[in-house]
Write an enzyme that holds these catalytic residues in place. Structure first.
Site, PDB file in Angstrom:
ATOM      1  N   ILE A 158       2.272   5.159   0.072  1.00 23.57           N
ATOM      2  CA  ILE A 158       2.172   6.452   0.750  1.00 23.57           C
ATOM      3  C   ILE A 158       1.895   7.534  -0.292  1.00 23.57           C
ATOM      4  O   ILE A 158       2.372   7.463  -1.424  1.00 23.57           O
ATOM      5  CB  ILE A 158       3.509   6.767   1.473  1.00 23.57           C
ATOM      6  CG1 ILE A 158       3.775   5.759   2.594  1.00 23.57           C
ATOM      7  CG2 ILE A 158       3.532   8.183   2.022  1.00 23.57           C
ATOM      8  CD1 ILE A 158       2.790   5.778   3.715  1.00 23.57           C
ATOM      9  N   ILE A 190       4.629  -1.239   3.163  1.00 29.39           N
ATOM     10  CA  ILE A 190       4.367   0.181   2.914  1.00 29.39           C
ATOM     11  C   ILE A 190       5.255   0.630   1.760  1.00 29.39           C
ATOM     12  O   ILE A 190       6.480   0.499   1.814  1.00 29.39           O
ATOM     13  CB  ILE A 190       4.645   1.023   4.179  1.00 29.39           C
ATOM     14  CG1 ILE A 190       3.630   0.689   5.284  1.00 29.39           C
ATOM     15  CG2 ILE A 190       4.624   2.520   3.851  1.00 29.39           C
ATOM     16  CD1 ILE A 190       2.188   1.074   4.980  1.00 29.39           C
ATOM     17  N   LYS A 191       4.618   1.150   0.722  1.00 28.92           N
ATOM     18  CA  LYS A 191       5.367   1.583  -0.462  1.00 28.92           C
ATOM     19  C   LYS A 191       5.741   3.054  -0.353  1.00 28.92           C
ATOM     20  O   LYS A 191       4.892   3.902  -0.082  1.00 28.92           O
ATOM     21  CB  LYS A 191       4.514   1.389  -1.724  1.00 28.92           C
ATOM     22  CG  LYS A 191       4.690   0.059  -2.394  1.00 28.92           C
ATOM     23  CD  LYS A 191       3.769  -0.066  -3.585  1.00 28.92           C
ATOM     24  CE  LYS A 191       4.478   0.260  -4.869  1.00 28.92           C
ATOM     25  NZ  LYS A 191       3.597   0.011  -6.038  1.00 28.92           N
ATOM     26  N   LEU A 192       7.004   3.326  -0.586  1.00 24.44           N
ATOM     27  CA  LEU A 192       7.513   4.702  -0.554  1.00 24.44           C
ATOM     28  C   LEU A 192       8.372   4.935  -1.786  1.00 24.44           C
ATOM     29  O   LEU A 192       9.067   4.024  -2.251  1.00 24.44           O
ATOM     30  CB  LEU A 192       8.380   4.913   0.688  1.00 24.44           C
ATOM     31  CG  LEU A 192       7.695   4.765   2.047  1.00 24.44           C
ATOM     32  CD1 LEU A 192       8.560   3.958   2.998  1.00 24.44           C
ATOM     33  CD2 LEU A 192       7.415   6.136   2.639  1.00 24.44           C
ATOM     34  N   THR A 252       0.858  -1.186   0.000  1.00 25.01           N
ATOM     35  CA  THR A 252       0.000   0.000   0.000  1.00 25.01           C
ATOM     36  C   THR A 252       0.891   1.232   0.000  1.00 25.01           C
ATOM     37  O   THR A 252       1.792   1.347   0.828  1.00 25.01           O
ATOM     38  CB  THR A 252      -0.932  -0.001   1.227  1.00 25.01           C
ATOM     39  OG1 THR A 252      -1.798  -1.140   1.141  1.00 25.01           O
ATOM     40  CG2 THR A 252      -1.772   1.267   1.283  1.00 25.01           C
TER      41      THR A 252
END
Length: 331
Positions: free
Chosen positions: A107, A141-143, A105
């Site tokens: 950011i 968590i995708k950044l 998911t």
């Protein structure tokens, strides 16, 4: 003749062959499409969530996110932000019902240059997942792979035990910084690198093994395995099945439903191009990157500079489009 037909039926598809040596990930927010190809994990991004949210069959999820936001006090913009976060988590939760592994998911791309706010947003998403009964071990968590994004991931991994997927990765310097930060996984882009070379050089067609995106991921994979980094490599952003097959053996490959379908329909032997044993034999020099070296090396790489900034802008544009869609429901 009948026996020939039987042999053909029994022959494994390229997708099935790939699954033996590489973890296959579905690159979509359309969880009905995910269910067809039985990947291990799934990845989402603002563009994919926007696309899925525009489909009739996913309107109940959008409505649910809006109702959740309406229950929160605050201005319209604050309610939109609440709905956005909840919608991403709702999609992720539904996806986890059809994949056995993890979902990524992303950011908000507009936080790509703000370490503190990226960490705060990530922890909020993890808390929302927890409220829906989803353990953080199943979330990535995708950044964006900016310096600030990588530092946010380092904090999330080391201080909060949150797994991170560093995306929009186009350069070796970005990959080295991610490995040194100890992030769980990176998503080096293949197709967008190819796009840049087609647009900016005289070469308009590349054989799969000479594709600049394939070469980039191969170099990163070999470096990681040569020096024993734990960070996993997940090739992403593919333009054709040739690129995918040329990266057989990579830790993970995230693939769109259209290309998953092509791979399912093809039957040929898959060659393992990437392996730890082969990487160990490579003559590679170990480097280290601090912030100034990272910025310098990225600046020296015209392709990576162009594609990183373009990718952030595109995700930001699609985030605004999704916000505008949600606003129509909030009125």
């Amino acid at each position: 003749m009948g026996s020939d037909r039987t042999l053909k039926k029994q022959k494994m598809s390229v997708l099935q062959e790939l699954k033996k040596i590489t973890t296959i990930v579905a690159d979509t927010g359309d969880f009905e499409a995910i269910n067809i190809y039985k990947p291990t994990d799934a990845t989402t991004n603002p563009s994919l969530i926007l696309s899925a949210s525009s489909m009739e069959r996913y309107q109940p999820l959008v409505q649910k996110a809006v109702e959740y936001a309406k229950g929160k006090k605050g201005s319209v913009s604050e309610q939109v932000a609440e709905a956005m976060d909840y919608l991403c988590v709702l999609f992720g939760t539904e996806i986890l019902k059809v994949v056995p592994g993890r979902v990524s998911t992303e950011i908000d791309a507009r936080l790509s240059f703000d370490t503190k706010k990226s960490v705060e947003k990530a922890l909020k998403l993890i808390a929302l997942y927890k409220s829906l009964g989803v353990d953080k071990e199943r979330i990535l968590i995708k950044l964006a792979s900016t310096w600030e994004g990588i530092k946010a991931a380092e904090i999330l991994e080391n201080e909060h035990g949150v797994h991170c997927n560093l995306t929009l990765l186009f350069s070796f310097a970005q990959a080295v910084a991610c490995a040194e930060a100890g992030v769980t996984l990176i998503s080096p882009f293949v197709g967008r690198i190819l796009d840049w070379y087609v647009a900016n050089t005289d070469t308009k067609k590349f054989e799969a093994l000479k594709d600049p995106g394939v070469i980039s991921v191969t170099n990163i994979y070999n470096y990681y395995k040569k020096f024993g980094y734990k960070t996993l490599v997940m090739g992403a952003s593919f333009r054709n099945v040739g690129e995918i097959k040329a990266l057989a053996g990579c830790d993970l490959l995230t693939i769109s439903p259209a290309l998953l379908k092509e791979l399912e329909n093809e039957t040929e032997s898959v060659v393992t191009y990437l392996s730890v044993s082969n990487a160990k034999l490579q003559d590679i020099e170990k480097i280290t990157v601090d912030e100034s070296r990272f910025r310098w090396l990225l600046n020296e790489d015209a392709m990576a500079t162009d594609k990183l900034s373009e990718g952030i802008r595109k995700f930001a544009v699609d985030t605004v489009k999704l916000e505008n869609l949600i606003k129509t429901y909030l009125k």
